[in-house]
Design a protein around this motif. Structure first.
Motif, PDB file in Angstrom:
ATOM      1  N   SER A  25       9.488 -18.020  40.104  1.00 19.50           N
ATOM      2  CA  SER A  25       8.703 -18.511  38.997  1.00 19.50           C
ATOM      3  C   SER A  25       9.913 -16.842  37.974  1.00 19.50           C
ATOM      4  O   SER A  25       9.185 -15.856  38.039  1.00 19.50           O
ATOM      5  CB  SER A  25       7.681 -18.546  38.252  1.00 19.50           C
ATOM      6  OG  SER A  25       7.027 -18.882  37.418  1.00 19.50           O
ATOM      7  N   ILE A  68      14.145 -18.500  39.019  1.00 22.86           N
ATOM      8  CA  ILE A  68      14.401 -19.865  38.759  1.00 22.86           C
ATOM      9  C   ILE A  68      13.803 -20.766  37.629  1.00 22.86           C
ATOM     10  O   ILE A  68      12.198 -20.576  38.547  1.00 22.86           O
ATOM     11  CB  ILE A  68      14.717 -20.880  40.174  1.00 22.86           C
ATOM     12  CG1 ILE A  68      16.005 -20.029  40.995  1.00 22.86           C
ATOM     13  CG2 ILE A  68      14.996 -22.147  39.595  1.00 22.86           C
ATOM     14  CD1 ILE A  68      15.992 -20.733  41.926  1.00 22.86           C
ATOM     15  N   GLU A  86      12.997 -23.137  36.135  1.00 27.06           N
ATOM     16  CA  GLU A  86      12.864 -24.128  36.645  1.00 27.06           C
ATOM     17  C   GLU A  86      11.873 -24.067  36.997  1.00 27.06           C
ATOM     18  O   GLU A  86      10.589 -25.348  37.243  1.00 27.06           O
ATOM     19  CB  GLU A  86      13.880 -25.293  36.666  1.00 27.06           C
ATOM     20  CG  GLU A  86      14.988 -25.668  36.232  1.00 27.06           C
ATOM     21  CD  GLU A  86      16.360 -25.014  35.925  1.00 27.06           C
ATOM     22  OE1 GLU A  86      17.470 -25.145  34.840  1.00 27.06           O
ATOM     23  OE2 GLU A  86      16.234 -23.839  36.283  1.00 27.06           O
ATOM     24  N   PHE A  87      10.843 -23.431  37.686  1.00 24.21           N
ATOM     25  CA  PHE A  87       9.993 -23.162  39.156  1.00 24.21           C
ATOM     26  C   PHE A  87       8.370 -22.748  37.931  1.00 24.21           C
ATOM     27  O   PHE A  87       7.618 -21.929  38.872  1.00 24.21           O
ATOM     28  CB  PHE A  87       9.960 -22.330  39.487  1.00 24.21           C
ATOM     29  CG  PHE A  87      11.047 -23.555  40.642  1.00 24.21           C
ATOM     30  CD1 PHE A  87      10.770 -24.904  41.014  1.00 24.21           C
ATOM     31  CD2 PHE A  87      12.298 -22.756  41.170  1.00 24.21           C
ATOM     32  CE1 PHE A  87      11.827 -25.171  41.957  1.00 24.21           C
ATOM     33  CE2 PHE A  87      12.670 -23.375  42.056  1.00 24.21           C
ATOM     34  CZ  PHE A  87      12.528 -24.700  42.867  1.00 24.21           C
ATOM     35  N   GLY A 139      15.026 -27.996  39.250  1.00 24.46           N
ATOM     36  CA  GLY A 139      15.013 -26.544  40.789  1.00 24.46           C
ATOM     37  C   GLY A 139      15.351 -26.715  41.756  1.00 24.46           C
ATOM     38  O   GLY A 139      15.923 -25.437  43.052  1.00 24.46           O
TER      39      GLY A 139
END
Length: 196
Positions: free
Chosen positions: A54, A77, A79-80, A132
């Motif tokens: 993250s 990433i 999305e995390f 993700g």
């Protein structure tokens, strides 16, 4: 082609130790959190081909300890990232209940399409985390991936990869410095059917 996914909840922060809501806020690991990260580096040594995390500082610090021990680069990433809880950020449950009694009475953090003011809905987090996981499947298929993320994100990953009831979802908890192992196939991720 199957992908092994080790999901780690980042090491402890002072907010975790005080049982405060922590999503968008970005405190560093405390000393216990750094020790947890070092222990994980030993426990999972030799298991990772790819290290993902993250963008939050607490996840990046945990991943940094692993990266140094394993000589791996870290792939971030977005999305995390952890679920943002808006006006509840930094508060204990008791403080949130006292400051926002109407929201608290609605059990607002457990509603599928509602959230504390300024926060993310559960649906939004599920959709984001599913994106993700699709990135991980696409970019790292057939490899062993270690993902350093967050408590709510770990719940969502478990729900996307296992058949959980709503109650199971909210009961499940990955503690700071703990690991869960999953296998990703090549299929799409389906949102649960237990939402409102």
């Amino acid at each position: 082609m199957q992908t092994s996914l080790f999901v780690i909840r980042h090491g402890r922060t002072i907010f975790n130790a005080q049982d405060r809501y922590l999503g968008a806020l970005d405190p560093p690991l405390d000393e216990d959190g750094l020790r947890q990260a070092a222990a994980l580096a030993g426990v999972l040594a030799g298991r990772a081909d790819v290290l993902v995390c993250s963008p939050k500082l607490r996840a990046r610090q945990t991943a940094g300890v692993l990266a140094a021990a394993w000589s791996l680069p870290v792939v971030t990433i977005g999305e995390f990232a952890e679920r943002e809880v808006g006006v509840y950020e930094g508060l204990t449950r008791e403080e949130a209940r006292a400051a926002y009694p109407a929201l608290w009475e609605q059990d607002i953090t457990r509603r599928w399409d509602a959230a504390p003011t300024g926060g993310e809905t559960i649906r939004a987090v599920f959709e984001r985390v599913a994106r993700g996981l699709a990135i991980v499947q696409r970019d790292f298929a057939g490899r062993s991936v270690v993902l350093v993320a967050h408590g709510f994100v770990a719940k969502v990953i478990r729900a996307l990869l296992a058949d959980l009831s709503r109650d199971d979802f909210f009961r499940y908890s990955l503690a700071n410095g703990q690991v869960a192992l999953y296998t990703l196939g090549g299929g799409a991720f389906t949102l649960p059917t237990w939402h409102e």
